[in-house]
Design a protein around this motif. Sequence first.
Motif, PDB file in Angstrom:
ATOM      1  N   ARG A 113     -11.109   8.345 -28.294  1.00 22.05           N
ATOM      2  CA  ARG A 113     -12.173   8.907 -27.467  1.00 22.05           C
ATOM      3  C   ARG A 113     -13.463   8.094 -27.512  1.00 22.05           C
ATOM      4  O   ARG A 113     -14.249   8.121 -26.548  1.00 22.05           O
ATOM      5  CB  ARG A 113     -12.480  10.347 -27.902  1.00 22.05           C
ATOM      6  CG  ARG A 113     -11.416  11.336 -27.512  1.00 22.05           C
ATOM      7  CD  ARG A 113     -11.866  12.758 -27.793  1.00 22.05           C
ATOM      8  NE  ARG A 113     -10.813  13.699 -27.454  1.00 22.05           N
ATOM      9  CZ  ARG A 113     -10.606  14.175 -26.234  1.00 22.05           C
ATOM     10  NH1 ARG A 113     -11.404  13.791 -25.242  1.00 22.05           N
ATOM     11  NH2 ARG A 113      -9.624  15.027 -25.999  1.00 22.05           N
ATOM     12  N   TRP A 136     -10.375   3.245 -20.727  1.00 22.76           N
ATOM     13  CA  TRP A 136      -9.021   3.282 -21.271  1.00 22.76           C
ATOM     14  C   TRP A 136      -8.029   2.767 -20.250  1.00 22.76           C
ATOM     15  O   TRP A 136      -8.140   3.067 -19.049  1.00 22.76           O
ATOM     16  CB  TRP A 136      -8.658   4.717 -21.665  1.00 22.76           C
ATOM     17  CG  TRP A 136      -9.619   5.304 -22.651  1.00 22.76           C
ATOM     18  CD1 TRP A 136      -9.504   5.323 -24.005  1.00 22.76           C
ATOM     19  CD2 TRP A 136     -10.852   5.970 -22.355  1.00 22.76           C
ATOM     20  NE1 TRP A 136     -10.578   5.941 -24.581  1.00 22.76           N
ATOM     21  CE2 TRP A 136     -11.430   6.343 -23.590  1.00 22.76           C
ATOM     22  CE3 TRP A 136     -11.524   6.265 -21.171  1.00 22.76           C
ATOM     23  CZ2 TRP A 136     -12.642   7.015 -23.676  1.00 22.76           C
ATOM     24  CZ3 TRP A 136     -12.748   6.924 -21.236  1.00 22.76           C
ATOM     25  CH2 TRP A 136     -13.291   7.300 -22.484  1.00 22.76           C
ATOM     26  N   VAL A 181      -5.090  11.329 -28.578  1.00 27.62           N
ATOM     27  CA  VAL A 181      -6.279  10.713 -27.977  1.00 27.62           C
ATOM     28  C   VAL A 181      -7.482  10.775 -28.918  1.00 27.62           C
ATOM     29  O   VAL A 181      -8.470  10.055 -28.717  1.00 27.62           O
ATOM     30  CB  VAL A 181      -6.584  11.390 -26.624  1.00 27.62           C
ATOM     31  CG1 VAL A 181      -7.839  10.844 -25.977  1.00 27.62           C
ATOM     32  CG2 VAL A 181      -5.396  11.211 -25.685  1.00 27.62           C
ATOM     33  N   LEU A 185      -3.870  10.880 -20.791  1.00 32.78           N
ATOM     34  CA  LEU A 185      -5.275  10.685 -21.148  1.00 32.78           C
ATOM     35  C   LEU A 185      -6.178  11.641 -20.370  1.00 32.78           C
ATOM     36  O   LEU A 185      -7.123  12.220 -20.919  1.00 32.78           O
ATOM     37  CB  LEU A 185      -5.684   9.239 -20.874  1.00 32.78           C
ATOM     38  CG  LEU A 185      -4.948   8.166 -21.689  1.00 32.78           C
ATOM     39  CD1 LEU A 185      -5.365   6.772 -21.237  1.00 32.78           C
ATOM     40  CD2 LEU A 185      -5.196   8.334 -23.178  1.00 32.78           C
TER      41      LEU A 185
END
Length: 321
Positions: A84, A89, A80, A100
């Motif tokens: 970020r 997302w 991830v 996530l």
Amino acid sequence: MTAVLPPGSPLEAMLEGRVPVLRVPMRGLWDLAARRRLRRLALSGGVPLVQTWMGRATRLLRLPSRRVVHVARLGGYYDVKGYRHAHAWIGNTRGICDHLLAAGLPASRVFHIGNFYRPPPPLTGEQRAVLRRGLGVPEGAWMIFALGRLHPNKGFDTLLEALSRLPETIAGRPWHMVIAGEGPLGTELREAGRRLGLEQRLTWPGWNPEPAPWYQVADLFVCPSRHEPLGNVILEAWGNRVPVLACASQGPSELIRPGRDGMLVPVDRPPALARAIADLLGEEALREGLVEAGFRRLEEEFSVEVILERYRDLYERLTGA
């Protein structure tokens, strides 16, 4: 809507005449020229939202504020760290969304939207017969089909071990296996097939970007993956009305309702996979039930119309439209 693609992308031909395309070379994560150009396009194009679909594009696009919303879509369990900086997302499975959230992304900005598949028209009986002969399937034989990159994640070694345990005939018919794809294990897997005495029962037709006809002439589709984030092949099998048997990796376990629209067996268990293949080919009513239920799932949850509506709803929510 505008699509931004690297030069030579195969997607360009698919979008021709439908969506304007801008070509931007994206040579690597440190391509500063691409980073500047993508940012300029996003901020000066008069658009409220930009969605990135691939890791490189996601990492290159850095927007200073949420004046233009950056949505990153993930189709795998990626690190991830490189995602970020996006503002929202999308994971194409619930498992990826959980991944996530476990990485600390805010639940209010993580969304689940699956993939879609549009089934093609069915083949005629004559087309089916010609195609099966072309794939080396003997007259009257069961055709078992598998498709994917010839890579360790896809579990084709497990499939070959399972095939070596099958009897010569199932329900009075011989069987033939077609494994479509290319990849780093191609030579090794073909040699394994010979070593297991399967050479006369195997066809390796290579990769086909339009595999729908191969699904349609199959009696059973097998997904033996040991790692499969989603499993587009399952959606394709459902759409082409072929019963599905899969190993219970991440995506298939999420998609399939065992005994209703597909069957699951444990990962890397050749005896269990062999038993399931024989059982399915021997039970016509079960196969027919799986086919009908799978096709309904596709229409109700993974059709083009359903998935595009979910994207439209999300875009409106994120932009306040």
